[in-house]
Design a protein around this motif. Sequence first.
Motif, PDB file in Angstrom:
ATOM      1  N   ARG A  12      -9.484  16.683  -6.697  1.00 38.22           N
ATOM      2  CA  ARG A  12      -8.596  15.512  -6.840  1.00 38.22           C
ATOM      3  C   ARG A  12      -9.008  14.617  -8.011  1.00 38.22           C
ATOM      4  NH1 ARG A  12      -8.066  14.917  -0.498  1.00 38.22           N
ATOM      5  NH2 ARG A  12      -6.589  16.601  -0.252  1.00 38.22           N
ATOM      6  N   GLY A  14      -7.409  14.760 -10.852  1.00 40.81           N
ATOM      7  CA  GLY A  14      -6.169  14.411 -11.565  1.00 40.81           C
ATOM      8  C   GLY A  14      -6.118  14.917 -12.996  1.00 40.81           C
ATOM      9  N   CYS A  17      -3.039  16.600 -14.088  1.00 41.82           N
ATOM     10  CA  CYS A  17      -1.845  15.744 -14.131  1.00 41.82           C
ATOM     11  C   CYS A  17      -1.818  14.915 -15.416  1.00 41.82           C
ATOM     12  CB  CYS A  17      -1.813  14.812 -12.922  1.00 41.82           C
ATOM     13  SG  CYS A  17      -2.067  15.668 -11.368  1.00 41.82           S
ATOM     14  N   LYS A  73      -0.459  10.093 -18.504  1.00 44.28           N
ATOM     15  CA  LYS A  73      -0.527  10.694 -17.157  1.00 44.28           C
ATOM     16  C   LYS A  73       0.884  11.035 -16.661  1.00 44.28           C
ATOM     17  CE  LYS A  73      -4.521   7.902 -15.973  1.00 44.28           C
ATOM     18  NZ  LYS A  73      -5.134   6.986 -15.026  1.00 44.28           N
ATOM     19  N   LEU A  77       1.566  10.247 -10.881  1.00 46.30           N
ATOM     20  CA  LEU A  77       0.139  10.159 -10.525  1.00 46.30           C
ATOM     21  C   LEU A  77      -0.190   8.699 -10.190  1.00 46.30           C
ATOM     22  CD1 LEU A  77      -2.424  11.962 -10.349  1.00 46.30           C
ATOM     23  CD2 LEU A  77      -3.026  11.113 -12.618  1.00 46.30           C
ATOM     24  N   ASN A  81      -5.396   8.465  -8.503  1.00 45.17           N
ATOM     25  CA  ASN A  81      -5.354   9.887  -8.870  1.00 45.17           C
ATOM     26  C   ASN A  81      -4.745  10.774  -7.783  1.00 45.17           C
ATOM     27  OD1 ASN A  81      -6.206   9.852 -11.445  1.00 45.17           O
ATOM     28  ND2 ASN A  81      -8.304  10.495 -11.032  1.00 45.17           N
ATOM     29  N   CYS A  83      -1.174  12.405  -6.037  1.00 43.46           N
ATOM     30  CA  CYS A  83       0.204  12.732  -6.376  1.00 43.46           C
ATOM     31  C   CYS A  83       1.127  12.005  -5.393  1.00 43.46           C
ATOM     32  CB  CYS A  83       0.411  14.241  -6.291  1.00 43.46           C
ATOM     33  SG  CYS A  83       2.127  14.719  -6.559  1.00 43.46           S
ATOM     34  N   HIS A  86       3.343  14.373  -3.295  1.00 42.82           N
ATOM     35  CA  HIS A  86       2.672  15.536  -2.684  1.00 42.82           C
ATOM     36  C   HIS A  86       3.375  15.999  -1.405  1.00 42.82           C
ATOM     37  CE1 HIS A  86      -0.765  18.137  -1.725  1.00 42.82           C
ATOM     38  NE2 HIS A  86      -0.512  17.786  -0.483  1.00 42.82           N
ATOM     39  N   CYS A  94       2.653  22.670 -10.205  1.00 41.38           N
ATOM     40  CA  CYS A  94       1.508  21.875  -9.730  1.00 41.38           C
ATOM     41  C   CYS A  94       0.898  22.536  -8.499  1.00 41.38           C
ATOM     42  CB  CYS A  94       1.948  20.463  -9.390  1.00 41.38           C
ATOM     43  SG  CYS A  94       2.859  19.638 -10.696  1.00 41.38           S
TER      44      CYS A  94
END
Length: 212
Positions: A12, A14, A17, A73, A77, A81, A83, A86, A94
């Motif tokens: 995680r 990021g 991203c 970014k 995001l 950090n 998503c 998600h 992704c």
Amino acid sequence: MSEDHIKFSCLRCGICCMASPISLLPHEVLILNDLAKLYNVELRFVEGYSIYDRVSSVNIVLTYHMRLGKNGKCPFLSRKNLCLIHDKYKPLICRSFPYTIKSINYYFDPLSKIAFHRSSYTVSLACEFIKKHKEILEPYFKDEIFIRKFFNDEVQYANLMEKYRSMYLLALSYLWRLGYVDLSSDARKDRPYVNAYIFIRRYIPYFAIKPY
Ligand code: SF4
Ligand code: SF4
């Protein structure tokens, strides 16, 4: 530690991203536009791979790229950090990362009026988890059985993405054979661009791609 003792687990961080624009299938653009309203974020898309239809004189877009924001970014995001989308709809590119697209080749056969593609995948060394375990894992990256086992979920999402890409080309081949379109692999920059999902549904209203 050996490769048997390591399991892929996203850190995680990021990093993925912020690395590059996010490649999307046509229907994903529509889903993300809806989610952008929900989260009040601004999205910008650039047309990627497109083909030209000589009958309607438009470019049919098969891939889009979602631009990173001014801060470098992905607009989805969060500051922590994470998503934001998600649990709603995270794009397939992704979901499959760090198992990622290496190349996509498209083929058009004007005699049989068939369009199809072949994609190849690789493991991204930009991923922080992969970097951390690179020495142990890298020798296995050409071993398909290892990759399928190690990146089980990611490979499944990648397969789904390729299945959907095939569905677009299959639908366009069908229209080509019926004479509704006349496809050329060369997009024309002086002609308008149309999202392939919207384009196909003008002729085949029941063409639908259900998000996973
Ligand atoms: S959609 Fe989510 S996972 Fe994909 S790049 Fe944006 S923040 Fe990252
Ligand atoms: S770069 Fe790798 S570890 Fe970091 S968020 Fe992306 S998938 Fe997870």
